[in-house]
Design an enzyme around this catalytic site. Structure first.
Site, PDB file in Angstrom:
ATOM      1  N   THR A 163      -3.820   1.351 -12.552  1.00  0.00           N
ATOM      2  CA  THR A 163      -3.754   0.172 -13.201  1.00  0.00           C
ATOM      3  C   THR A 163      -4.658  -1.106 -12.389  1.00  0.00           C
ATOM      4  OG1 THR A 163      -1.412   0.251 -13.821  1.00  0.00           O
ATOM      5  CG2 THR A 163      -2.497  -1.710 -13.926  1.00  0.00           C
ATOM      6  N   GLU A 164      -5.490  -1.529 -13.564  1.00  0.00           N
ATOM      7  CA  GLU A 164      -6.539  -2.453 -13.091  1.00  0.00           C
ATOM      8  C   GLU A 164      -7.372  -2.235 -11.967  1.00  0.00           C
ATOM      9  OE1 GLU A 164      -6.753  -5.683 -14.702  1.00  0.00           O
ATOM     10  OE2 GLU A 164      -5.266  -4.736 -16.084  1.00  0.00           O
ATOM     11  N   PHE A 165      -7.660  -0.804 -11.836  1.00  0.00           N
ATOM     12  CA  PHE A 165      -8.628  -0.228 -11.016  1.00  0.00           C
ATOM     13  C   PHE A 165      -7.964  -0.175  -9.420  1.00  0.00           C
ATOM     14  CE2 PHE A 165     -12.979   0.377 -12.998  1.00  0.00           C
ATOM     15  CZ  PHE A 165     -12.601   1.031 -13.828  1.00  0.00           C
TER      16      PHE A 165
END
Length: 516
Positions: A163-165
């Protein structure tokens, strides 16, 4: 030669309803509440539907049609146009309900063979950062996303992003163990050091390859495209392509929110025309190609190792760390409440309750609670449907509290069945100590383990905890087993030897659990 990798992040959360309590009260007055009533009350599906419809009209439909046009335009050339998408499961649910034509367009993208779909957590959540030693929640959400990709697109992703890198060595190791060949993350300066983000790397401690986002070139589109104060405004397709052509490296990994194309930058800014002409301008350069994440890691060798210890986890948000979601006391407290509910949700094993809990793991709920300053605060405010972080916190905790209330009701109905199934995280386990304060080396995370340890832990430890009321407090506060705790209270005041205490504790717990 350089390969350009475009990846579009496609996600919309289920936003919470600030009037959830009143909505639930109205439903209760009309009759018995069911779990689906709680889901209807907690989530503001009027707003969620509005956002999906607006973003689909302004972004998802026109942008996807433009991508399709370009894929088809160059499909038979020696330089086809390729892209990658990372689509959350909760986004898929919402467009299926309210804008199914978006799904039809993604299906058409799948049929071209020029699109790679990237794995992520189904709920776009912070599951990786729950203190679970077996990564069970993260695994579950990845596998749920994998099933959704198979069901919808008949596709099995080879690349993955958290999630979100958000990324560290342990996360990379888990993804490698699950069979993925490449993980996508941020090209953080302090991680890369003197190195460029424009190469393939390998994760520390595992064999999985790593692609690092070129955030400067990505943000030129994602954030700066419509900024009239930017010294490079206006950004045209030919200008941007010339920047890519002049950038050294094997791979230029460009990743951005898909909403960039029509929602964050409105159509009036020219963003759709930019997207329409960009592929052609890129492919004019003899040394530029477009590829997908899994293709480039097969094409280029890893140049070095990326080392990101868990205590220095990175992401693509804010200060490139986890502070966007877990940076203040409100966020950490809310996350703790969420995590503390999980063992009871798992023990109850009721699909509707499980679904509500998992929807509350969506990272956006925590993102809205961030307290930042300056331009970063403006970004958080732009995305938040609430007035401020304290309001977001209150609304989220209200939702968690309503879920906790329903869980408590359900547990009361089948208390002993839940007690048998309940498995606790280590911070809720019972730790056995000797009267001297020395740790025995034994700890129990469930009732079965507890009984096993009672039979083999030092007898003086059993007597010590019984007399202090430690067993009773644990059984009451964690399991709700007041009757067992009351029986233990009765014998704790009696003159018992250590071995008699062991037998008495074991007999009482076995009697109650076997008779219910």
């Amino acid at each position: 030669m350089s390969d350009i990798v475009f990846m579009f992040e496609v996600h919309q959360p289920y936003r919470l309803d600030r009037n959830a309590y009143n909505k639930l009260l109205e439903k209760a007055l009309r009759g018995r509440l069911e779990p689906h009533d709680l889901e209807d009350a907690i989530f503001d599906n009027g707003l969620n539907k509005l956002v999906i419809e607006r973003a689909s009209t302004k972004c998802y439909i026109p942008a996807t049609k433009i991508i399709l046009e370009n894929i088809k335009r160059y499909a038979n050339s020696n330089k086809p146009f390729k892209v990658a998408y990372s689509i959350s499961g909760v986004f898929i649910e919402q467009v299926r309900m309210w804008k199914p034509e978006v799904i039809d367009l993604f299906m058409e993208l799948r049929e071209t063979g020029m699109v790679e779909f990237v794995e992520q957590t189904y709920y776009h959540s912070m599951a990786a950062f729950m203190p679970l030693k077996d990564w069970s929640e993260l695994r579950e959400q990845i596998l749920e996303h994998r099933r959704a990709m198979k069901e919808l697109f008949d596709y099995e992703p080879k690349s993955i992003e958290n999630t979100e890198f958000s990324y560290n060595n342990d996360i990379a190791w888990l993804f490698s163990s699950m069979g993925y060949k490449v993980v996508l993350t941020e090209g953080v300066d302090w991680v890369l050091g003197w190195r460029s983000p424009n190469y393939v790397y390998r994760a520390y401690g595992s064999d999985i390859k790593v692609l690092t986002r070129n955030y400067r070139l990505s943000d030129d589109i994602g954030y700066r495209f419509s900024d009239r104060n930017w010294d490079q405004y206006p950004l045209t397709a030919d200008k941007y392509a010339s920047w890519l052509a002049a950038t050294p490296g094997d791979v230029i990994f460009l990743a951005m929110d898909y909403e960039t194309f029509g929602e964050h930058h409105w159509p009036e800014t020219g963003i759709h025309e930019f997207l329409r002409w960009l592929p052609g301008e890129i492919l004019k350069y003899n040394h530029l190609y477009t590829s997908t994440p899994s293709e480039v890691v097969d094409k280029y060798p890893a140049r070095d190792i990326i080392d990101v210890p868990p205590w220095n986890t990175i992401s693509w948000a804010d200060e490139r760390d986890l502070s966007a979601w877990l940076g203040n006391h409100m966020q950490r407290n809310a996350f703790k409440i969420l995590v503390d509910l999980r063992p009871y949700v798992k023990a109850l094993d009721e699909p509707e309750i499980t679904r509500i809990w998992k929807l509350l793991t969506i990272s956006d709920h925590l993102y809205y609670i961030a307290t930042k300053f300056g331009s970063i605060e403006q970004v958080h405010s732009y995305f938040s449907p609430y007035k401020n972080a304290p309001d977001a916190y209150a609304i989220y905790v209200q939702a968690l509290s309503l879920l906790a209330g329903l869980i408590a009701e359900k547990i009361e109905q089948k208390k002993y069945d839940v007690a048998r199934k309940l498995v606790l995280p280590m911070n809720k386990a019972f730790y056995f100590y000797k009267p001297t304060g020395e740790y025995t080396g034994y700890s129990a995370t469930n009732i079965k383990e507890f009984l096993e340890i009672i039979s083999k832990a030092p007898a003086e430890s059993i007597l010590y905890h019984l007399k202090r009321g430690d067993f009773q407090a644990w059984l009451r506060s964690i399991f709700g087993l007041d009757e067992i705790a009351d029986e233990l209270d009765k014998i704790s005041s009696q003159p018992l030897s250590a071995e008699e205490a062991r037998k008495a504790v074991s007999d009482i717990i076995r009697k109650f659990l076997s008779s219910t």
